[in-house]
Design a protein around this motif. Structure first.
Motif, PDB file in Angstrom:
ATOM      1  N   ASP A   1       9.532 -11.969  12.935  1.00 48.30           N
ATOM      2  CA  ASP A   1       8.896 -12.427  11.693  1.00 48.30           C
ATOM      3  C   ASP A   1       7.905 -13.562  11.935  1.00 48.30           C
ATOM      4  O   ASP A   1       7.353 -14.117  10.993  1.00 48.30           O
ATOM      5  CB  ASP A   1       9.959 -12.890  10.682  1.00 48.30           C
ATOM      6  CG  ASP A   1      10.558 -11.697   9.931  1.00 48.30           C
ATOM      7  OD1 ASP A   1       9.995 -10.586  10.034  1.00 48.30           O
ATOM      8  OD2 ASP A   1      11.575 -11.884   9.253  1.00 48.30           O
TER       9      ASP A   1
ATOM     10  N   ARG B   1      -3.592 -13.220  11.117  1.00 53.54           N
ATOM     11  CA  ARG B   1      -3.908 -12.839   9.722  1.00 53.54           C
ATOM     12  C   ARG B   1      -5.398 -13.053   9.430  1.00 53.54           C
ATOM     13  O   ARG B   1      -6.046 -12.202   8.831  1.00 53.54           O
ATOM     14  CB  ARG B   1      -3.112 -13.688   8.733  1.00 53.54           C
ATOM     15  CG  ARG B   1      -1.648 -13.354   8.641  1.00 53.54           C
ATOM     16  CD  ARG B   1      -1.047 -14.077   7.425  1.00 53.54           C
ATOM     17  NE  ARG B   1       0.385 -14.155   7.533  1.00 53.54           N
ATOM     18  CZ  ARG B   1       1.069 -15.238   7.875  1.00 53.54           C
ATOM     19  NH1 ARG B   1       0.440 -16.364   8.160  1.00 53.54           N
ATOM     20  NH2 ARG B   1       2.384 -15.214   7.946  1.00 53.54           N
TER      21      ARG B   1
ATOM     22  N   ASP C   1       6.925   2.180   5.103  1.00 56.03           N
ATOM     23  CA  ASP C   1       7.738   1.000   5.463  1.00 56.03           C
ATOM     24  C   ASP C   1       6.885  -0.059   6.146  1.00 56.03           C
ATOM     25  O   ASP C   1       7.077  -1.264   5.950  1.00 56.03           O
ATOM     26  CB  ASP C   1       8.876   1.396   6.408  1.00 56.03           C
ATOM     27  CG  ASP C   1       9.781   2.454   5.802  1.00 56.03           C
ATOM     28  OD1 ASP C   1      10.007   2.400   4.592  1.00 56.03           O
ATOM     29  OD2 ASP C   1      10.261   3.328   6.550  1.00 56.03           O
ATOM     30  N   TYR C   2       5.928   0.406   6.981  1.00 54.43           N
ATOM     31  CA  TYR C   2       5.050  -0.538   7.676  1.00 54.43           C
ATOM     32  C   TYR C   2       4.100  -1.249   6.726  1.00 54.43           C
ATOM     33  O   TYR C   2       3.814  -2.434   6.883  1.00 54.43           O
ATOM     34  CB  TYR C   2       4.278   0.157   8.804  1.00 54.43           C
ATOM     35  CG  TYR C   2       5.074   0.117  10.074  1.00 54.43           C
ATOM     36  CD1 TYR C   2       5.169  -1.058  10.810  1.00 54.43           C
ATOM     37  CD2 TYR C   2       5.803   1.214  10.488  1.00 54.43           C
ATOM     38  CE1 TYR C   2       5.948  -1.137  11.935  1.00 54.43           C
ATOM     39  CE2 TYR C   2       6.585   1.150  11.622  1.00 54.43           C
ATOM     40  CZ  TYR C   2       6.653  -0.039  12.337  1.00 54.43           C
ATOM     41  OH  TYR C   2       7.441  -0.112  13.442  1.00 54.43           O
TER      42      TYR C   2
ATOM     43  N   GLN D   1       4.726  -2.016   3.644  1.00 54.18           N
ATOM     44  CA  GLN D   1       5.544  -3.051   2.995  1.00 54.18           C
ATOM     45  C   GLN D   1       5.751  -4.248   3.915  1.00 54.18           C
ATOM     46  O   GLN D   1       5.601  -5.399   3.517  1.00 54.18           O
ATOM     47  CB  GLN D   1       6.931  -2.492   2.615  1.00 54.18           C
ATOM     48  CG  GLN D   1       6.904  -1.307   1.666  1.00 54.18           C
ATOM     49  CD  GLN D   1       6.154  -1.623   0.384  1.00 54.18           C
ATOM     50  OE1 GLN D   1       6.223  -2.728  -0.126  1.00 54.18           O
ATOM     51  NE2 GLN D   1       5.398  -0.655  -0.113  1.00 54.18           N
ATOM     52  N   ARG D   2       6.107  -3.944   5.176  1.00 46.57           N
ATOM     53  CA  ARG D   2       6.419  -5.010   6.133  1.00 46.57           C
ATOM     54  C   ARG D   2       5.185  -5.880   6.407  1.00 46.57           C
ATOM     55  O   ARG D   2       5.263  -7.113   6.392  1.00 46.57           O
ATOM     56  CB  ARG D   2       6.937  -4.394   7.434  1.00 46.57           C
ATOM     57  CG  ARG D   2       7.109  -5.380   8.570  1.00 46.57           C
ATOM     58  CD  ARG D   2       7.964  -4.817   9.691  1.00 46.57           C
ATOM     59  NE  ARG D   2       7.959  -5.688  10.854  1.00 46.57           N
ATOM     60  CZ  ARG D   2       8.586  -6.854  10.919  1.00 46.57           C
ATOM     61  NH1 ARG D   2       9.273  -7.294   9.887  1.00 46.57           N
ATOM     62  NH2 ARG D   2       8.531  -7.575  12.009  1.00 46.57           N
TER      63      ARG D   2
ATOM     64  N   LYS E   1       2.516  -6.278   4.567  1.00 45.99           N
ATOM     65  CA  LYS E   1       2.149  -7.049   3.371  1.00 45.99           C
ATOM     66  C   LYS E   1       3.079  -8.250   3.207  1.00 45.99           C
ATOM     67  O   LYS E   1       2.641  -9.332   2.856  1.00 45.99           O
ATOM     68  CB  LYS E   1       2.193  -6.162   2.131  1.00 45.99           C
ATOM     69  CG  LYS E   1       0.971  -5.240   2.053  1.00 45.99           C
ATOM     70  CD  LYS E   1       0.902  -4.517   0.727  1.00 45.99           C
ATOM     71  CE  LYS E   1      -0.465  -3.838   0.572  1.00 45.99           C
ATOM     72  NZ  LYS E   1      -0.473  -2.859  -0.515  1.00 45.99           N
ATOM     73  N   ARG E   2       4.366  -8.029   3.493  1.00 48.19           N
ATOM     74  CA  ARG E   2       5.332  -9.120   3.383  1.00 48.19           C
ATOM     75  C   ARG E   2       4.991 -10.253   4.361  1.00 48.19           C
ATOM     76  O   ARG E   2       5.178 -11.429   4.073  1.00 48.19           O
ATOM     77  CB  ARG E   2       6.753  -8.595   3.646  1.00 48.19           C
ATOM     78  CG  ARG E   2       7.857  -9.614   3.393  1.00 48.19           C
ATOM     79  CD  ARG E   2       9.241  -8.988   3.498  1.00 48.19           C
ATOM     80  NE  ARG E   2       9.526  -8.404   4.792  1.00 48.19           N
ATOM     81  CZ  ARG E   2       9.832  -9.099   5.892  1.00 48.19           C
ATOM     82  NH1 ARG E   2       9.884 -10.410   5.840  1.00 48.19           N
ATOM     83  NH2 ARG E   2      10.089  -8.475   7.026  1.00 48.19           N
ATOM     84  N   LEU E   3       4.476  -9.872   5.532  1.00 42.40           N
ATOM     85  CA  LEU E   3       4.094 -10.878   6.540  1.00 42.40           C
ATOM     86  C   LEU E   3       2.719 -11.485   6.250  1.00 42.40           C
ATOM     87  O   LEU E   3       2.231 -12.322   7.005  1.00 42.40           O
ATOM     88  CB  LEU E   3       4.107 -10.256   7.939  1.00 42.40           C
ATOM     89  CG  LEU E   3       5.488  -9.889   8.507  1.00 42.40           C
ATOM     90  CD1 LEU E   3       5.344  -9.137   9.826  1.00 42.40           C
ATOM     91  CD2 LEU E   3       6.349 -11.135   8.710  1.00 42.40           C
ATOM     92  N   GLY E   4       2.072 -11.009   5.157  1.00 44.18           N
ATOM     93  CA  GLY E   4       0.800 -11.614   4.758  1.00 44.18           C
ATOM     94  C   GLY E   4      -0.433 -10.956   5.334  1.00 44.18           C
ATOM     95  O   GLY E   4      -1.527 -11.527   5.294  1.00 44.18           O
TER      96      GLY E   4
END
Ligand SMILES: [Mg+2]
Length: 265
Positions: free
Chosen positions: A24, A31, A57-58, A60-61, A63-66
């Motif tokens: 994470d 970015r 899934d990727y 989502q992942r 986007k979650r990491l910015g």
């Protein structure tokens, strides 16, 4: 060092773990670089050999990491396997040794998955983190009866934080080969097929595509096999000594994607 070849690239294919982040922890400048792509007039795709998760899934992942990420920005070995099956084994009954996510991915490509039939035409194996003995048993039975053997990715292990690893698709295939005598065709990196499919879909020739990653035998090898440009970053599992010992050198070696961004912007 001449960077013309690198600067001439129109599309960049990024490995994720060890290249843009680890677990994470997002690397410095990663970015910022991804958000700058539209301004640079270049395209990008996140490219992964991990067949345990679906493309969705990727998204989502990431986007979650910015990170910026839309459907067209992700390509996985699972998606490549779906396209490969449609092209080379249309309508075949496929027995899957893979996760529910991989199952959904193949169904989204219209692949006909085994549903209790007497035999299967193709056995497909992925990074199956939901593996049970029954799947191995069926796969060996179908392979011994003549089914084609397709594997999403050749990785033996999947790196985890703190130096741990998980047994990956290549290791599951080794078991199936030992029991059946059949060797798989691997679809993911370093098979040039990953780059060829993207080149076909985008209309960008392989020599204008740049593969960026931290592993010599997958990220760099896929570029070399496909005639694409390669950038090795030293932010992941490869150090300078390993580069010096490598038979085929990457086109460019950089400390991290931060330096890449500075070169192409
Ligand atoms: Mg990596």
């Amino acid at each position: 060092m001449n960077y013309d070849k690198l600067r001439g690239c129109e599309l960049f294919l990024f490995d994720m773990d060890g290249t843009l982040y680890l677990g994470d922890e997002v690397y410095e400048g990663a970015r910022e670089m991804m958000f700058d792509f539209p301004n640079m007039g270049r395209k990008y795709i996140y490219l992964t050999n991990n067949s345990s998760r679906a493309g969705e899934d990727y998204i989502q992942r990431l986007k979650r990491l910015g990170f910026p990420c839309e459907r067209e920005n992700v390509f996985t070995s699972g998606m490549a396997t779906g396209l490969y099956l449609n092209k080379n084994h249309p309508g075949a009954v496929v027995y899957l040794v893979g996760t529910q996510a991989f199952r959904r991915e193949l169904l989204s490509y219209g692949v006909r998955l085994w549903d209790g039939e007497e035999k299967a035409d193709v056995v497909v194996v992925g990074f199956d983190t939901e593996l049970v003995y029954e799947k191995l048993n069926y796969a060996v039975r179908f392979l011994r009866a003549g089914a084609a053997f397709i594997a999403a990715n050749p990785d033996w292990v999947c790196p985890m934080p703190a130096g741990q690893v998980l047994p990956d698709c290549g290791s599951i295939c080794a078991l199936l080969t030992a029991a059946s005598g059949v060797e798989p065709t691997y679809i993911g990196k370093p098979n040039r097929n990953m780059v060829d499919i993207i080149s076909n879909q985008t209309g960008i020739p392989n020599e204008k595509i740049c593969c960026v990653g931290d592993r010599l035998y997958t990220d760099i090898a896929v570029a070399q096999n496909a005639g694409a440009v390669s950038v090795l970053v030293l932010s992941g599992e490869t150090d300078e000594e390993m580069v010096n010992e490598a038979e085929r050198k990457p086109d460019y070696v950089l400390p991290s994607v931060k330096e890449l961004h500075a070169l192409i912007r």
